[in-house]
Design a protein around this motif. Structure first.
Motif, mmCIF file in Angstrom:
data_model
loop_
_atom_site.group_PDB
_atom_site.id
_atom_site.type_symbol
_atom_site.label_atom_id
_atom_site.label_comp_id
_atom_site.label_asym_id
_atom_site.label_seq_id
_atom_site.Cartn_x
_atom_site.Cartn_y
_atom_site.Cartn_z
ATOM 1 N N ARG A 17 -100.456 4.619 -23.716
ATOM 2 C CA ARG A 17 -99.890 4.490 -22.368
ATOM 3 C C ARG A 17 -100.262 3.119 -21.827
ATOM 4 O O ARG A 17 -101.384 2.646 -22.004
ATOM 5 C CB ARG A 17 -100.477 5.594 -21.479
ATOM 6 N N LYS A 54 -93.048 -2.647 -24.508
ATOM 7 C CA LYS A 54 -93.018 -2.862 -23.061
ATOM 8 C C LYS A 54 -92.043 -3.977 -22.690
ATOM 9 O O LYS A 54 -91.262 -3.847 -21.757
ATOM 10 C CB LYS A 54 -94.412 -3.186 -22.523
ATOM 11 N N ARG A 89 -90.736 6.489 -22.381
ATOM 12 C CA ARG A 89 -90.099 6.180 -21.098
ATOM 13 C C ARG A 89 -90.241 7.336 -20.113
ATOM 14 O O ARG A 89 -90.447 8.467 -20.501
ATOM 15 C CB ARG A 89 -88.595 5.950 -21.295
ATOM 16 N N THR A 90 -90.067 6.999 -18.867
ATOM 17 C CA THR A 90 -89.906 8.036 -17.855
ATOM 18 C C THR A 90 -88.460 8.516 -17.957
ATOM 19 O O THR A 90 -87.617 7.865 -18.593
ATOM 20 C CB THR A 90 -90.152 7.499 -16.431
ATOM 21 N N GLN A 94 -87.975 3.866 -17.258
ATOM 22 C CA GLN A 94 -89.064 2.877 -17.253
ATOM 23 C C GLN A 94 -89.948 3.069 -18.490
ATOM 24 O O GLN A 94 -90.377 4.177 -18.802
ATOM 25 C CB GLN A 94 -89.911 3.042 -15.993
ATOM 26 N N ILE A 96 -93.230 3.181 -20.337
ATOM 27 C CA ILE A 96 -94.609 3.390 -19.888
ATOM 28 C C ILE A 96 -95.618 3.503 -21.022
ATOM 29 O O ILE A 96 -96.806 3.665 -20.779
ATOM 30 C CB ILE A 96 -94.708 4.646 -18.999
ATOM 31 N N ASP A 128 -91.081 8.080 -12.235
ATOM 32 C CA ASP A 128 -91.420 6.674 -12.466
ATOM 33 C C ASP A 128 -92.680 6.368 -11.692
ATOM 34 O O ASP A 128 -92.749 6.626 -10.492
ATOM 35 C CB ASP A 128 -90.275 5.755 -12.023
#
Length: 129
Positions: A17, A54, A89-90, A94, A96, A128
């Protein structure tokens, strides 16, 4: 994690993460020490290949970091030689974190990317943050 790792020849399978400019291990499976639960300390994101998830938000594969000119100055290249990862991702999209396989030796294998991507979909976070 053991199941994900069993379909590859990679030593490690992990979920990470992003935490600001650091990378935090959520779960790490080590094929050579399957009964040990290891969570290494946070490391600077810039010193990892997960940075590419990322920044680029997509799958990345490195067969041998020492043979890849794009990684000539990357801090992990002499230690982590091979890597396959997908972004986490969310639900909103996004990026993460990262789900990945990696080894300390070069590794040329078509790992089951679809399985990593399915894990990524299953771990999609609802908010998010």
């Amino acid at each position: 994690m053991s199941y994900l790792n069993s379909g590859t020849g990679f030593r490690f399978t992990s979920v990470y993460r992003f935490h600001a400019d650091m990378l935090r291990a959520v779960c790490v499976f080590d094929r050579e020490n399957p009964d040990e639960s290891i969570l290494p300390p946070d490391v600077p994101l810039s010193a990892t290949y997960c940075l590419f998830q990322k920044v680029g938000g997509r799958f990345i594969r490195i067969d041998d970091a020492l043979e890849d000119p794009a990684l000539a100055t990357h801090p992990a290249r002499s230690e982590v030689r091979s890597y396959i990862g997908v972004p986490l991702r969310t639900i909103g999209g996004q990026v993460i974190g990262s789900a990945c396989h990696f080894s300390l030796a070069p590794h040329r294998e078509d790992a089951d990317i679809e399985l990593l991507e399915t894990l990524s979909d299953l771990l999609a976070f609802p908010l998010d943050r």
